[in-house]
Design a protein around this motif. Structure first.
Motif, PDB file in Angstrom:
ATOM      1  N   VAL A  38       1.976   1.213 -15.797  1.00 31.93           N
ATOM      2  CA  VAL A  38       0.772   1.578 -14.971  1.00 31.93           C
ATOM      3  C   VAL A  38       0.990   1.900 -13.663  1.00 31.93           C
ATOM      4  O   VAL A  38       1.571   1.026 -13.129  1.00 31.93           O
ATOM      5  N   SER A  39       0.334   2.955 -13.264  1.00 35.10           N
ATOM      6  CA  SER A  39       0.678   3.240 -11.804  1.00 35.10           C
ATOM      7  C   SER A  39      -0.948   3.103 -11.129  1.00 35.10           C
ATOM      8  O   SER A  39      -1.933   3.761 -11.679  1.00 35.10           O
ATOM      9  N   VAL A  40      -1.097   2.416 -10.204  1.00 37.70           N
ATOM     10  CA  VAL A  40      -2.208   2.032  -9.522  1.00 37.70           C
ATOM     11  C   VAL A  40      -2.045   2.452  -8.045  1.00 37.70           C
ATOM     12  O   VAL A  40      -1.147   1.919  -7.417  1.00 37.70           O
ATOM     13  N   VAL A  41      -3.018   3.245  -7.406  1.00 40.03           N
ATOM     14  CA  VAL A  41      -3.261   3.617  -6.209  1.00 40.03           C
ATOM     15  C   VAL A  41      -4.458   3.190  -5.631  1.00 40.03           C
ATOM     16  O   VAL A  41      -5.509   3.195  -6.111  1.00 40.03           O
ATOM     17  N   GLY A  42      -4.273   2.440  -4.322  1.00 41.94           N
ATOM     18  CA  GLY A  42      -5.610   1.934  -3.789  1.00 41.94           C
ATOM     19  C   GLY A  42      -5.229   1.339  -2.209  1.00 41.94           C
ATOM     20  O   GLY A  42      -4.258   1.542  -1.794  1.00 41.94           O
ATOM     21  N   THR A  43      -6.261   0.736  -1.838  1.00 40.76           N
ATOM     22  CA  THR A  43      -6.393   0.163  -0.437  1.00 40.76           C
ATOM     23  C   THR A  43      -6.883  -1.006  -0.274  1.00 40.76           C
ATOM     24  O   THR A  43      -7.610  -1.555  -0.837  1.00 40.76           O
ATOM     25  N   ALA A  44      -6.153  -2.119   0.450  1.00 40.52           N
ATOM     26  CA  ALA A  44      -6.529  -3.489   0.664  1.00 40.52           C
ATOM     27  C   ALA A  44      -7.362  -3.433   2.037  1.00 40.52           C
ATOM     28  O   ALA A  44      -6.618  -2.982   2.910  1.00 40.52           O
ATOM     29  N   LYS A  45      -8.512  -3.633   1.909  1.00 44.63           N
ATOM     30  CA  LYS A  45      -9.367  -3.537   3.068  1.00 44.63           C
ATOM     31  C   LYS A  45      -9.364  -4.755   3.756  1.00 44.63           C
ATOM     32  O   LYS A  45      -9.658  -5.099   4.996  1.00 44.63           O
ATOM     33  N   ASP A  46      -9.229  -5.918   3.097  1.00 42.28           N
ATOM     34  CA  ASP A  46      -9.069  -7.343   3.787  1.00 42.28           C
ATOM     35  C   ASP A  46      -7.658  -7.917   3.419  1.00 42.28           C
ATOM     36  O   ASP A  46      -7.161  -7.581   2.321  1.00 42.28           O
ATOM     37  N   ARG A  47      -7.250  -8.743   3.702  1.00 41.20           N
ATOM     38  CA  ARG A  47      -5.997  -9.666   3.526  1.00 41.20           C
ATOM     39  C   ARG A  47      -6.369 -10.680   2.134  1.00 41.20           C
ATOM     40  O   ARG A  47      -7.280 -11.156   2.165  1.00 41.20           O
ATOM     41  N   ILE A  48      -5.457 -10.253   1.392  1.00 39.43           N
ATOM     42  CA  ILE A  48      -5.641 -11.125   0.211  1.00 39.43           C
ATOM     43  C   ILE A  48      -4.686 -12.325   0.007  1.00 39.43           C
ATOM     44  O   ILE A  48      -3.632 -11.996   0.211  1.00 39.43           O
ATOM     45  N   GLU A  49      -5.331 -13.689  -0.254  1.00 37.76           N
ATOM     46  CA  GLU A  49      -4.443 -14.507  -0.207  1.00 37.76           C
ATOM     47  C   GLU A  49      -4.353 -15.436  -1.336  1.00 37.76           C
ATOM     48  O   GLU A  49      -5.236 -15.154  -2.307  1.00 37.76           O
ATOM     49  N   ASP A  50      -3.472 -16.441  -1.522  1.00 40.65           N
ATOM     50  CA  ASP A  50      -3.632 -17.361  -2.509  1.00 40.65           C
ATOM     51  C   ASP A  50      -5.100 -17.995  -2.897  1.00 40.65           C
ATOM     52  O   ASP A  50      -5.656 -18.111  -1.940  1.00 40.65           O
ATOM     53  N   GLY A  51      -5.283 -17.711  -4.240  1.00 37.75           N
ATOM     54  CA  GLY A  51      -6.764 -18.351  -4.467  1.00 37.75           C
ATOM     55  C   GLY A  51      -7.474 -17.124  -4.796  1.00 37.75           C
ATOM     56  O   GLY A  51      -8.516 -17.262  -5.542  1.00 37.75           O
TER      57      GLY A  51
END
Length: 174
Positions: free
Chosen positions: A70-83
């Motif tokens: 599986v190849s996924v391309v994208g953008t994290a617009k915000d910081r993703i944290e534990d939880g």
């Protein structure tokens, strides 16, 4: 963060195979991406923490008993944290085979993925491989993924359709 989607997608496919006995906001006008044997639709909003650009599978279409990349391309617009987590539902027709909440950061750690939480803002391309059991039923599956940040804000929305049915006359156009 796209890696977390990739891990979630792989967990979904793995979960789908483990179920083999039974086996709003300003929503973007996203097209349905149709490939041979599967399709997906990004049902998310422009405010979601994850913005998908593309998903590709190899082999395409997926084949039971083979490795699936599986190849996924994208953008994290915000910081993703534990939880951060994803609610996943796998259906065979109207029958729910699997309903599960995945901790996306824990899934990433468990898969020894190259991207780990916290995931900073930015563009990501993630490639991950999973072995598909040969026992996957010959059927059409629908997978819905609704991802949320640790603060319960929308992270991503994805609808995936996978067809493991044999199509003996597909190449003949029947």
């Amino acid at each position: 963060m796209v890696h977390l989607l990739s891990i979630s997608l792989l967990a979904i496919l793995a979960g789908l195979t483990s179920a083999k006995p039974l086996l709003e906001q300003d929503v973007l006008a996203q097209p349905v991406h149709i490939m041979e044997g599967w399709s997906y639709q990004d049902c998310g909003s422009s405010t979601d923490a994850i913005q998908l650009q593309s998903i590709s599978l190899s082999p395409d279409p997926p084949k039971p008993g083979e490795d699936l990349t599986v190849s996924v391309v994208g953008t994290a617009k915000d910081r993703i944290e534990d939880g951060a987590y994803a609610d996943v539902v796998v259906k065979l027709g109207l029958i729910k085979l699997l309903t599960k909440t995945f901790d996306v950061c824990e899934e990433a750690r468990g898969a020894n993925a190259s991207i780990q939480c916290p995931v900073e803002e930015g563009d990501y391309t993630v490639v991950q491989t999973v072995a598909l059991p040969k026992e996957i039923p010959k059927a059409k599956f629908t997978v819905t993924v609704r991802g949320y940040t640790k603060d319960d804000d929308d992270m991503l929305c994805l609808d995936l359709h996978v067809d493991f049915m044999k199509r003996p006359f597909l190449r003949l156009g029947w």
